[in-house]
Motif scaffolding. Structure first.
Motif, mmCIF file in Angstrom:
data_model
loop_
_atom_site.group_PDB
_atom_site.id
_atom_site.type_symbol
_atom_site.label_atom_id
_atom_site.label_comp_id
_atom_site.label_asym_id
_atom_site.label_seq_id
_atom_site.Cartn_x
_atom_site.Cartn_y
_atom_site.Cartn_z
ATOM 1 N N PRO A 58 0.818 -1.222 0.000
ATOM 2 C CA PRO A 58 0.000 0.000 0.000
ATOM 3 C C PRO A 58 0.847 1.265 0.000
ATOM 4 N N VAL A 59 2.114 1.155 0.392
ATOM 5 C CA VAL A 59 2.955 2.345 0.386
ATOM 6 C C VAL A 59 3.295 2.731 -1.056
ATOM 7 N N LYS A 60 3.405 1.665 -1.896
ATOM 8 C CA LYS A 60 3.710 1.951 -3.303
ATOM 9 C C LYS A 60 2.449 2.151 -4.120
ATOM 10 N N LEU A 61 1.454 1.338 -3.872
ATOM 11 C CA LEU A 61 0.234 1.399 -4.680
ATOM 12 C C LEU A 61 -1.005 1.269 -3.792
ATOM 13 N N PRO A 62 -1.702 2.384 -3.548
ATOM 14 C CA PRO A 62 -2.912 2.314 -2.740
ATOM 15 C C PRO A 62 -4.035 1.633 -3.524
ATOM 16 N N ALA A 98 -9.054 3.249 -1.522
ATOM 17 C CA ALA A 98 -8.300 4.177 -0.669
ATOM 18 C C ALA A 98 -8.165 5.538 -1.365
ATOM 19 N N VAL A 99 -7.979 5.479 -2.668
ATOM 20 C CA VAL A 99 -7.842 6.742 -3.415
ATOM 21 C C VAL A 99 -9.167 7.511 -3.396
ATOM 22 N N VAL A 100 -10.265 6.771 -3.554
ATOM 23 C CA VAL A 100 -11.582 7.419 -3.496
ATOM 24 C C VAL A 100 -11.770 8.068 -2.126
ATOM 25 N N GLN A 101 -11.393 7.330 -1.101
ATOM 26 C CA GLN A 101 -11.531 7.880 0.259
ATOM 27 C C GLN A 101 -10.668 9.119 0.446
ATOM 28 N N ALA A 102 -9.439 9.014 -0.062
ATOM 29 C CA ALA A 102 -8.534 10.164 0.052
ATOM 30 C C ALA A 102 -9.126 11.379 -0.661
ATOM 31 N N MET A 103 -9.695 11.083 -1.839
ATOM 32 C CA MET A 103 -10.321 12.157 -2.619
ATOM 33 C C MET A 103 -11.427 12.803 -1.787
ATOM 34 N N GLY A 104 -12.226 11.955 -1.131
ATOM 35 C CA GLY A 104 -13.309 12.451 -0.285
ATOM 36 C C GLY A 104 -12.760 13.309 0.852
ATOM 37 N N TYR A 105 -11.677 12.841 1.465
ATOM 38 C CA TYR A 105 -11.086 13.583 2.577
ATOM 39 C C TYR A 105 -10.567 14.940 2.096
ATOM 40 N N LEU A 106 -9.889 14.910 0.945
ATOM 41 C CA LEU A 106 -9.342 16.160 0.418
ATOM 42 C C LEU A 106 -10.464 17.120 0.010
ATOM 43 N N ALA A 107 -11.545 16.543 -0.472
ATOM 44 C CA ALA A 107 -12.662 17.394 -0.906
ATOM 45 C C ALA A 107 -13.326 18.064 0.296
ATOM 46 N N TRP A 108 -13.393 17.360 1.408
ATOM 47 C CA TRP A 108 -13.984 17.958 2.610
ATOM 48 C C TRP A 108 -13.447 17.244 3.838
ATOM 49 N N ALA A 167 1.710 15.362 0.262
ATOM 50 C CA ALA A 167 1.244 14.002 0.482
ATOM 51 C C ALA A 167 2.402 13.023 0.324
ATOM 52 N N ARG A 168 3.254 13.287 -0.670
ATOM 53 C CA ARG A 168 4.391 12.389 -0.894
ATOM 54 C C ARG A 168 5.331 12.422 0.311
ATOM 55 N N ARG A 169 5.517 13.614 0.860
ATOM 56 C CA ARG A 169 6.414 13.762 2.005
ATOM 57 C C ARG A 169 5.932 12.914 3.185
ATOM 58 N N PHE A 170 4.607 12.810 3.314
ATOM 59 C CA PHE A 170 4.042 12.009 4.416
ATOM 60 C C PHE A 170 3.658 10.604 3.955
ATOM 61 N N SER A 171 4.215 10.224 2.783
ATOM 62 C CA SER A 171 3.966 8.895 2.229
ATOM 63 C C SER A 171 2.488 8.546 2.127
ATOM 64 N N ALA A 172 1.650 9.587 1.925
ATOM 65 C CA ALA A 172 0.214 9.328 1.739
ATOM 66 C C ALA A 172 -0.040 9.113 0.253
ATOM 67 N N MET A 173 0.278 7.872 -0.196
ATOM 68 C CA MET A 173 0.187 7.601 -1.627
ATOM 69 C C MET A 173 -1.234 7.736 -2.159
ATOM 70 N N GLY A 221 -4.558 13.452 -6.119
ATOM 71 C CA GLY A 221 -4.123 14.732 -6.702
ATOM 72 C C GLY A 221 -3.845 14.610 -8.190
ATOM 73 N N ILE A 222 -3.152 13.521 -8.542
ATOM 74 C CA ILE A 222 -2.811 13.336 -9.961
ATOM 75 C C ILE A 222 -4.080 13.173 -10.799
ATOM 76 N N ILE A 223 -5.024 12.393 -10.253
ATOM 77 C CA ILE A 223 -6.270 12.177 -11.002
ATOM 78 C C ILE A 223 -7.014 13.495 -11.208
ATOM 79 N N VAL A 224 -7.006 14.346 -10.189
ATOM 80 C CA VAL A 224 -7.689 15.636 -10.332
ATOM 81 C C VAL A 224 -7.024 16.472 -11.431
ATOM 82 N N ILE A 225 -5.690 16.477 -11.455
ATOM 83 C CA ILE A 225 -5.000 17.262 -12.493
ATOM 84 C C ILE A 225 -5.342 16.738 -13.877
#
Ligand SMILES: Nc1ncnc2c1ncn2[C@@H]1O[C@H](COP(=O)(O)OP(=O)(O)OP(=O)(O)O)[C@@H](O)[C@H]1O
Ligand SMILES: [Mg+2]
Lengths: 264, 282
Positions: free
Chosen positions: A41-45, A49-59, A223-229, A235-239
């Motif tokens: 999971p450190v290399k590939l979430p 998990a990405v959907v959840q992260a997206m949700g967290y970042l969104a709100w 996020a990379r600095r805190f290893s939050a892959m 972030g990449i998907i949003v861009i």
């Protein structure tokens, strides 16, 4: 029907099905690799998990980190984009319209197309500091060195017959450029602008790595600095999505402005 | 376009003196394409320049229109005089119509015909109400009044050439230079366009130079037919056809017409010895 026919037309339904299929296949492979622990999971979430992260970042309960970051990045792209168009289009037109101007300026501009623009970043930081000026300048240079030659090529691609005919009908040389060549080159100039602006979305992260305080690049960098892959992926998907939307909107606008172009 | 009292072409004289045109030959050296052609035109009329493909008709016509091949001196020697003044650039009184219609794909039919009037030269010469009237009149004359908001891509080849004719004649030119204007059209449409040209000429009898390699077309339209030889081009024959237009099919089968046709063909065979292609369409 054979697969090998470059001119075969697909219905929009067929095209959509194939596109969705490709995305689903990637998602399936991704889920398998991450879900069964084949890649850590450190290399590939996981996609989830990405959907959840997206949700967290969104709100995150207080603010929308994603919205703030998106607004900053979009603002920078828009500001640099306006500058790129204001400078790149006229310069490209002048180069395309006058071989002497082209011969004079192209050695100064063309080499940058194959130069690593990213390598200029340290120089820009040295000259312009680490603030907004540097970021906008970096985006500007990155895109304008592509835009100018493309605009020039668009102007030079207009068939000479239109020039000859305009001149015959009484156009001065300058009118031949402004009333015949440039209007005829506009669709391809618009294409050049679309490519130039799209390119800025690829440079935005690089621009925002330096002194990252706001923006999608900063969001990814942090996020990379805190290893939050999972957040890096989000972030990449949003861009990518923003780049895609910008591209589609500009393409539609172009089709609306130059409906005659397909008939060339 | 109705002939209006007071509206008639300016008298014009066009003189070609010892025109020579040479091009660099592919293997080095030079090729003489046009060899000392001298011609004079001093009255309105449809003048046909007839010659085999590749003999230099376009080269000659472009010169008169002030269109020069890039990077070359044209003509290599000799002079072209329009109303006594040497012509070296696009001339205000001369308008060209090309084989490949030069209509702008980004402008509507109306805008295409009105295009010259957006240029400073014509803005100075022709008031807005005047050119608007001319454009409307010309669109009517060529039968495109109901198509004025379409784009060229939405028109047929013949209709596109009608646009080109309307644009040229809306300028009320003294000299009209036409380079195989109907060459790309199929036989029936070509005949329609020939008739249209006859009608337009009647309303605006200017000096027309009409390039073709179609003998039938030459006999149908020409007040004067100039036959060019090939490699290099020289004037091989030059004669007047007195028969008024439109020329009936009876006339076209008459001994006079047949004799003229044979005369042209003999001339072309003699001078080109099978090198160029001359089309005879019936
Ligand atoms: N820019 C140029 N450089 C070299 N040769 C040229 C150039 N333009 C024309 N030629 C040559 O001059 C000759 C005459 O050309 P031109 O186009 O005037 O012929 P044409 O009589 O109009 O032929 P067509 O009936 O096919 O239109 C041709 O052999 C052509 O190859
Ligand atoms: Mg020709």
């Amino acid at each position: 029907m054979s697969l090998w026919n470059p001119y075969a037309s697909l219905t929009s339904g067929q095209r959509r099905k194939l596109g969705v299929a490709a995305i689903l296949i990637v998602l399936a492979i991704w889920s398998t690799l991450s879900g069964f622990g084949l890649v850590g999971p450190v290399k590939l979430p996981t996609p989830w998990a990405v959907v959840q992260a997206m949700g967290y970042l969104a709100w995150n309960g207080e603010t929308s980190l994603l919205l703030t970051a998106t607004l900053w990045s979009t603002g920078r792209v828009v500001a640099a984009g306006i500058l790129v168009v204001l400078v790149g289009v006229p310069v490209g037109i002048l180069m395309g319209a006058a071989p002497k101007i082209n011969a004079f300026l192209s050695p100064l501009i063309d080499p940058f197309r194959s130069a690593p623009i990213v390598a200029l970043l340290p120089i820009l930081v040295m000259w312009l500091g680490i603030g907004e000026t540097m970021k906008i300048a970096f985006l500007f240079i990155g895109a304008v060195v592509y835009l100018i030659p493309m605009v020039r090529d668009a102007v030079q691609a207009v068939p000479q017959s239109y020039w000859i005919s305009a001149r015959d009908l009484g156009a001065t040389h300058w009118e031949g450029i402004t009333k015949a060549i440039v209007p005829m080159a506009m669709p391809r100039i618009a294409d050049a602008i679309i490519v130039g602006i799209s390119m800025m979305w690829t440079y935005i992260t690089v621009a925002e790595y330096v002194n990252a305080r706001e923006g999608l690049g900063q969001l990814i960098q942090n996020a990379r600095r805190f290893s939050a892959m999972d957040q890096v992926f989000a972030g990449i998907i949003v861009i990518i999505a923003l780049a895609l939307v910008t591209y589609q909107l500009m393409l539609r606008l172009k089709k609306k402005l130059y409906p005659w172009e397909t008939s060339l | 376009m109705e002939a209006k009292p007071g509206a008639a072409p300016q008298p014009i004289s066009l003189v070609l003196k010892e025109i020579v045109q040479e091009y660099p030959a592919p293997g080095g050296g030079i090729t003489r394409v046009i060899d000392r052609i001298s011609l004079e035109f001093d009255r309105p009329g449809i003048n046909i320049l007839l010659g085999p493909s590749g003999c230099g008709k376009s080269t000659l016509l472009n010169m008169m229109g002030g269109v020069r091949p890039p990077g070359l001196l044209a003509p290599t020697s000799g002079t072209i005089l329009i109303n006594g003044a040497e012509c070296t650039d696009a001339h205000d009184d001369a308008v060209m119509v090309f084989q490949r219609y030069a209509n702008r794909p980004d402008l509507t039919v109306y805008e295409n015909v009105a295009f010259p009037f957006q240029l400073s030269l014509w803005k100075k010469k022709v008031a807005k109400t005047e050119w608007q009237r001319r454009v409307e009149d010309m669109l009517k004359a060529v039968g495109l009044a109901d198509k004025k908001d379409l784009y060229p891509a939405q028109l047929s080849g013949g209709q596109n050439q009608r646009v080109a004719l309307a644009r040229a004649l809306a300028l009320r030119p003294a000299l009209l230079l036409m380079d195989e204007p109907f060459g790309a059209l199929d036989a029936q449409i070509r005949e329609e366009m020939q008739q249209l040209l006859i009608d337009l000429y009647k309303a605006w009898p200017c000096l027309i130079l009409f390039v073709t390699h179609d003998v039938t077309e030459a006999l149908k339209l020409g007040d004067r037919v100039i036959v060019l030889s090939t490699q290099p081009a020289t004037v091989a024959d030059d004669f007047i056809i007195a028969e008024p237009r439109p020329r009936s099919s009876t006339w076209q089968r008459s001994t006079e017409a047949v004799r003229l046709e044979e005369r042209i063909l003999a001339q072309l065979h003699q001078v080109s010895a099978g090198r160029g292609a001359v089309r005879v369409s019936i």
